[in-house]
Design a protein around this motif. Structure first.
Motif, PDB file in Angstrom:
ATOM      1  N   GLY A  78      16.938  -4.697  -2.578  1.00 54.68           N
ATOM      2  CA  GLY A  78      16.391  -5.886  -1.773  1.00 54.68           C
ATOM      3  C   GLY A  78      15.478  -6.422  -2.554  1.00 54.68           C
ATOM      4  N   VAL A  79      15.501  -7.910  -2.514  1.00 51.84           N
ATOM      5  CA  VAL A  79      14.413  -8.669  -3.359  1.00 51.84           C
ATOM      6  C   VAL A  79      12.927  -8.171  -3.135  1.00 51.84           C
ATOM      7  N   GLN A  80      12.599  -7.781  -2.014  1.00 54.78           N
ATOM      8  CA  GLN A  80      11.090  -7.419  -1.569  1.00 54.78           C
ATOM      9  C   GLN A  80      10.697  -6.281  -2.677  1.00 54.78           C
ATOM     10  N   ALA A  81      11.720  -4.991  -2.344  1.00 53.60           N
ATOM     11  CA  ALA A  81      10.948  -3.931  -3.413  1.00 53.60           C
ATOM     12  C   ALA A  81      11.393  -4.346  -4.845  1.00 53.60           C
ATOM     13  N   PHE A  82      12.421  -5.112  -5.096  1.00 53.45           N
ATOM     14  CA  PHE A  82      12.888  -5.568  -6.782  1.00 53.45           C
ATOM     15  C   PHE A  82      11.581  -6.117  -7.076  1.00 53.45           C
TER      16      PHE A  82
END
Ligand SMILES: [Mg+2]
Length: 254
Positions: A78-82
């Protein structure tokens, strides 16, 4: 005698929303490097979310490739963890695809230059001014407040985009003029700088620690490409500027 006043604006993310142009160019460059990738024509939400972390053009092309990857780290994390490990993720992705930043940058620049040469009207139409911003800038001219544009884009492209919106700044500096702090320092020799309006917080933080610019008033616009944490715990010299505050007289800005 006091030198004349000048208010300085960043361009992309402040005056103009270039998101669709970013995606259009990044997608084309990615398809040139790997014609087998499957990418939507309209700007995907992950690209919008990644945009505040993107600093160089080549990262846009890499982002497109990451978005195309089935079961890749972007999809899995997901973008947030990425973005939490953004730099390391970019390095790993370059290795996975067998690409270098120079290759991606060059491909992107050729895509853009071709678009500007062959179909300038369509290319210009990919850029949208933010609502009310051209009108407010025009009002500054009528209030006898000179304003300038300082951008990391190329000067000629920016001049064309400004003209297409009917805008004519007192000065226009592109990446050819040097870094933003350098240009601001030079401008300060001839003008009384009223402030600098930007959508990239690290740039404002660098400006505020540059000798000679420590007291320059800086505004971070709320409508640009911001990371969620950019608006919290701002240092005292950097103020958040919302659209309703921007439309008010300069003397009433936060
Ligand atoms: Mg910007």
């Amino acid at each position: 005698m006091r030198s004349p006043s000048l208010l300085v604006f960043d361009f992309d993310g402040v005056i103009v929303d270039g998101m669709n142009e970013y995606w259009w160019s990044a997608r084309r460059a990615c398809l040139q490097l790997n014609p087998a990738v499957d990418l939507p024509e309209s700007t995907p939400p992950q690209f919008r979310q990644l945009r505040p972390w993107i600093h160089h053009g080549w990262e846009m092309v890499l982002s497109a490739a990451l978005i195309s990857e089935q079961r890749g780290p972007l999809e899995q994390l997901g973008v947030q963890a990425f973005v939490h490990g953004y730099t390391a993720q970019c390095t790993a992705a370059l290795e996975r695809f067998g690409w270098t930043p120079a290759l991606l940058q060059q491909t992107l620049e050729v895509v853009r230059a071709t678009a500007v040469r062959t179909d300038p009207d369509s290319w210009l139409a990919l850029h949208q001014p933010y609502p009310g911003v051209p009108e407010r800038l025009t009002a500054f001219s009528e209030e006898n407040m000179a304003w300038a544009v300082l951008t990391t884009k190329a000067r000629d492209f920016t001049a064309e985009l400004l003209a297409s919106m009917g805008l004519k700044p007192e000065r226009l500096d592109g990446h050819e003029s040097g870094s933003k702090p350098e240009v601001l320092r030079r401008l300060a020799c001839d003008w009384t700088l009223e402030g600098f309006v930007e959508d990239r917080r690290p740039t404002l933080e660098t400006v505020r620690t540059t000798p000679g610019l420590e007291t320059l008033r800086c505004w971070l616009v709320s409508w640009g490409y911001l990371r969620p944490t950019d608006v919290t715990d701002l240092s005292s010299g950097i103020r958040l500027l919302r659209p309703e505050q921007f439309s008010a007289p300069l003397a009433d800005w936060p």
